[in-house]
Design a protein around this motif. Structure first.
Motif, PDB file in Angstrom:
ATOM      1  N   ALA A   1       9.508  -6.107 -38.276  1.00 17.89           N
ATOM      2  CA  ALA A   1       8.698  -7.219 -38.780  1.00 17.89           C
ATOM      3  C   ALA A   1       7.289  -7.230 -38.219  1.00 17.89           C
ATOM      4  N   THR A   2       7.053  -6.590 -37.062  1.00 17.76           N
ATOM      5  CA  THR A   2       5.724  -6.601 -36.452  1.00 17.76           C
ATOM      6  C   THR A   2       5.031  -5.240 -36.542  1.00 17.76           C
ATOM      7  N   SER A   3       5.554  -4.348 -37.378  1.00 19.09           N
ATOM      8  CA  SER A   3       4.876  -3.063 -37.552  1.00 19.09           C
ATOM      9  C   SER A   3       3.694  -3.239 -38.500  1.00 19.09           C
ATOM     10  N   GLY A   4       2.674  -2.417 -38.319  1.00 20.39           N
ATOM     11  CA  GLY A   4       1.530  -2.470 -39.219  1.00 20.39           C
ATOM     12  C   GLY A   4       1.917  -2.189 -40.648  1.00 20.39           C
ATOM     13  N   PHE A   5       2.876  -1.296 -40.847  1.00 24.43           N
ATOM     14  CA  PHE A   5       3.337  -0.956 -42.191  1.00 24.43           C
ATOM     15  C   PHE A   5       3.917  -2.187 -42.884  1.00 24.43           C
ATOM     16  N   THR A   6       4.841  -2.849 -42.220  1.00 25.80           N
ATOM     17  CA  THR A   6       5.487  -4.032 -42.798  1.00 25.80           C
ATOM     18  C   THR A   6       4.477  -5.138 -43.082  1.00 25.80           C
TER      19      THR A   6
ATOM     20  N   VAL B   1       3.147   8.019 -23.770  1.00 26.86           N
ATOM     21  CA  VAL B   1       1.700   7.940 -23.964  1.00 26.86           C
ATOM     22  C   VAL B   1       0.985   7.868 -22.618  1.00 26.86           C
ATOM     23  N   GLN B   2       1.498   7.071 -21.687  1.00 28.43           N
ATOM     24  CA  GLN B   2       0.880   6.966 -20.365  1.00 28.43           C
ATOM     25  C   GLN B   2       0.885   8.316 -19.652  1.00 28.43           C
ATOM     26  N   SER B   3       1.993   9.034 -19.757  1.00 29.18           N
ATOM     27  CA  SER B   3       2.081  10.350 -19.137  1.00 29.18           C
ATOM     28  C   SER B   3       1.060  11.314 -19.724  1.00 29.18           C
ATOM     29  N   LEU B   4       0.878  11.255 -21.037  1.00 24.83           N
ATOM     30  CA  LEU B   4      -0.087  12.144 -21.685  1.00 24.83           C
ATOM     31  C   LEU B   4      -1.526  11.780 -21.319  1.00 24.83           C
ATOM     32  N   ILE B   5      -1.795  10.500 -21.135  1.00 21.64           N
ATOM     33  CA  ILE B   5      -3.137  10.104 -20.677  1.00 21.64           C
ATOM     34  C   ILE B   5      -3.439  10.783 -19.348  1.00 21.64           C
ATOM     35  N   ASN B   6      -2.455  10.836 -18.470  1.00 18.91           N
ATOM     36  CA  ASN B   6      -2.640  11.485 -17.175  1.00 18.91           C
ATOM     37  C   ASN B   6      -2.844  12.991 -17.326  1.00 18.91           C
ATOM     38  N   GLU B   7      -2.220  13.578 -18.353  1.00 16.24           N
ATOM     39  CA  GLU B   7      -2.335  15.023 -18.574  1.00 16.24           C
ATOM     40  C   GLU B   7      -3.610  15.398 -19.325  1.00 16.24           C
ATOM     41  N   LYS B   8      -4.232  14.424 -20.004  1.00 14.29           N
ATOM     42  CA  LYS B   8      -5.518  14.594 -20.675  1.00 14.29           C
ATOM     43  C   LYS B   8      -5.543  15.692 -21.749  1.00 14.29           C
ATOM     44  N   PRO B   9      -4.741  15.553 -22.803  1.00 14.99           N
ATOM     45  CA  PRO B   9      -4.920  16.450 -23.939  1.00 14.99           C
ATOM     46  C   PRO B   9      -6.243  16.139 -24.631  1.00 14.99           C
ATOM     47  N   ALA B  10      -6.693  17.036 -25.473  1.00 15.71           N
ATOM     48  CA  ALA B  10      -7.919  16.769 -26.225  1.00 15.71           C
ATOM     49  C   ALA B  10      -7.678  15.724 -27.308  1.00 15.71           C
ATOM     50  N   VAL B  11      -6.483  15.760 -27.915  1.00 16.11           N
ATOM     51  CA  VAL B  11      -6.156  14.878 -29.041  1.00 16.11           C
ATOM     52  C   VAL B  11      -4.766  14.302 -28.838  1.00 16.11           C
ATOM     53  N   LEU B  12      -4.631  13.010 -29.128  1.00 16.25           N
ATOM     54  CA  LEU B  12      -3.337  12.335 -29.067  1.00 16.25           C
ATOM     55  C   LEU B  12      -3.066  11.686 -30.409  1.00 16.25           C
ATOM     56  N   VAL B  13      -1.948  12.055 -31.036  1.00 14.73           N
ATOM     57  CA  VAL B  13      -1.536  11.478 -32.313  1.00 14.73           C
ATOM     58  C   VAL B  13      -0.364  10.549 -32.051  1.00 14.73           C
ATOM     59  N   VAL B  14      -0.483   9.281 -32.467  1.00 13.81           N
ATOM     60  CA  VAL B  14       0.566   8.302 -32.183  1.00 13.81           C
ATOM     61  C   VAL B  14       1.030   7.614 -33.462  1.00 13.81           C
ATOM     62  N   HIS B  15       2.316   7.268 -33.467  1.00 10.16           N
ATOM     63  CA  HIS B  15       2.952   6.529 -34.556  1.00 10.16           C
ATOM     64  C   HIS B  15       3.443   5.220 -33.955  1.00 10.16           C
ATOM     65  N   ASN B  16       2.793   4.124 -34.278  1.00  5.74           N
ATOM     66  CA  ASN B  16       3.005   2.853 -33.579  1.00  5.74           C
ATOM     67  C   ASN B  16       4.284   2.148 -34.021  1.00  5.74           C
TER      68      ASN B  16
ATOM     69  N   VAL C   1      -0.588   1.230 -38.276  1.00  5.46           N
ATOM     70  CA  VAL C   1      -1.790   1.001 -37.486  1.00  5.46           C
ATOM     71  C   VAL C   1      -1.524   0.016 -36.347  1.00  5.46           C
ATOM     72  N   SER C   2      -2.321   0.128 -35.290  1.00  4.14           N
ATOM     73  CA  SER C   2      -2.248  -0.779 -34.143  1.00  4.14           C
ATOM     74  C   SER C   2      -3.298  -1.871 -34.284  1.00  4.14           C
ATOM     75  N   ASN C   3      -3.165  -2.912 -33.488  1.00  2.00           N
ATOM     76  CA  ASN C   3      -4.219  -3.932 -33.423  1.00  2.00           C
ATOM     77  C   ASN C   3      -5.519  -3.343 -32.882  1.00  2.00           C
ATOM     78  N   TYR C   4      -5.392  -2.292 -32.057  1.00  3.72           N
ATOM     79  CA  TYR C   4      -6.586  -1.608 -31.556  1.00  3.72           C
ATOM     80  C   TYR C   4      -6.803  -0.361 -32.394  1.00  3.72           C
ATOM     81  N   LYS C   5      -7.968  -0.272 -33.035  1.00  3.09           N
ATOM     82  CA  LYS C   5      -8.253   0.834 -33.941  1.00  3.09           C
ATOM     83  C   LYS C   5      -8.873   1.986 -33.168  1.00  3.09           C
ATOM     84  N   SER C   6      -8.282   3.159 -33.302  1.00  2.00           N
ATOM     85  CA  SER C   6      -8.715   4.336 -32.565  1.00  2.00           C
ATOM     86  C   SER C   6      -9.739   5.130 -33.371  1.00  2.00           C
ATOM     87  N   ASP C   7      -9.985   6.363 -32.959  1.00  2.00           N
ATOM     88  CA  ASP C   7     -10.977   7.196 -33.633  1.00  2.00           C
ATOM     89  C   ASP C   7     -10.669   7.363 -35.110  1.00  2.00           C
ATOM     90  N   ALA C   8      -9.390   7.510 -35.434  1.00  2.00           N
ATOM     91  CA  ALA C   8      -9.026   7.730 -36.836  1.00  2.00           C
ATOM     92  C   ALA C   8      -7.640   7.183 -37.129  1.00  2.00           C
TER      93      ALA C   8
END
Length: 357
Positions: free
Chosen positions: A194-199, A108-123, A149-156
């Protein structure tokens, strides 16, 4: 979720987004997105609207960082994303951390540096990517979270309504193992991480039901970390300690198949009803073979298509990343002996319209 359909038009997700994103919830940057463009005026011609849409998307990059490839779930998400983004004229990038939390954060950090238009993540969990998601949005990248889901809510967020999922399966377990049944009322729960948003959300939904049914005895709640072998070993121990177990509920079909195998080895299939979720071919084959009593699918192919639709809207919208917080919950479908072999009930990550025989 590791190793070993009801479909709805993806356009519905974009339509719902159009209805809600006019109101900013804050948290974003005022800088223009790397993917966004100027908004089209309502008096624009059809040709101007078309030109705006095509030019906004053409050549932009959409990147996907799962928790790890190698299962039908991850393969189907990637298949739908690649197909949808490339059809829109965008580049598709997949970065597979292979179930390594450190490598996922690095990707994810590497992609932030590359600046795609959209980043889809599975936490992996609710905290691991929280700061990185915020950094991505501040860098002008739209972020879509999928299914956990993450503790920080993104665009969608696009995924299952896991609180409702927990309620539904817990209700079905009460029907099979509750006070009106001649059973032990004993239930095993095999969590993912145990700490996943799904669980966490599935457990929250289940608690709402089980709190109203004190006769249900949860004799074991352990995390198998989405791993089939670990689910098998946990369950083998539980079934020895509780030979009258009524139900085993594991939060993912790929993982829970290991628990079902342990129950079969103990000669307890049928007595112990095995519950799970997802609707890969593992579910349909498991129901067919008597390994699973039921599962709830959450329209995985639709999730991929909805992400593409939402991402295309965001890129065209001209709004800054972080100025919307929306969720698209895909339909839940119960899968059991009555419908396991119907078209589109399950997926395998390779084919459209899969029907398990």
């Amino acid at each position: 979720m590791r190793k070993n359909r009801a479909r709805k038009p993806a356009a519905l997700a974009a339509a719902a987004l159009l209805a809600v994103t006019g109101c900013s919830t804050g948290g974003g940057t005022s800088a223009a997105s790397s993917g966004g463009g100027d908004q089209v005026p309502p008096t624009a011609s059809a040709g101007e609207l078309r030109d705006h849409a095509l030019k906004s998307l053409q050549g932009k990059t959409a990147a996907f960082v799962p928790i790890g490839m190698g299962t039908p779930l991850m393969a189907e998400w990637s298949r739908q994303l690649q197909r949808g983004f490339e059809a829109a004229g965008m580049h598709y990038v997949l970065r597979d951390p292979n179930w390594d939390t450190a490598k996922q954060a690095e990707a994810v950090q590497s992609l932030i540096n590359e600046k795609p238009a959209v980043l889809v993540v599975h936490n992996f969990d609710v905290q691991l990517l929280a700061k990185l998601i915020q950094q991505a949005q501040q860098a002008g990248i739209y972020v879509v979270q999928i299914n956990m889901v993450s503790n920080y809510k993104s665009d969608a967020f696009v995924g299952a309504d896991t609180i409702d999922l927990g309620r539904r399966i817990a209700t079905d377990i009460v029907t099979q193992c509750g006070a009106s049944t001649p059973t032990s009322h004993e239930v095993q729960i095999v969590q993912g991480d145990a700490t996943s948003g799904f669980t966490l959300d599935v457990m929250a939904g289940a608690k709402q039901v089980f709190d109203q049914h004190p006769e249900i005895k949860i004799v074991s709640t352990q995390a198998a970390n989405w791993d089939r072998t670990k689910a098998h070993d946990i369950t083998a121990t539980v079934i020895r300690q509780h030979p009258d177990l009524c139900a085993s509920w594991g939060f993912w079909d790929q993982m829970q198949y290991g628990a079902a195998t342990a129950i079969k080895e103990a000669g307890k299939l049928g007595q112990v009803k095995v519950f799970t979720s997802d609707h890969s071919n593992i579910t349909c084959e498991g129901v067919r073979d008597g390994m699973f009593f039921e599962s709830y699918g959450y329209s995985v192919p639709t999730q991929g298509a909805d992400i593409v639709a939402i991402a295309k809207y965001l890129v065209q919208s001209g709004q800054a990343p972080g100025t919307a917080r929306i969720a698209d919950y895909t339909p839940l479908v119960k899968i059991d002996k009555a419908n396991w072999n119907q078209p589109d009930t399950c997926y395998d990550g390779k084919n459209d319209g899969l029907t398990v025989r």
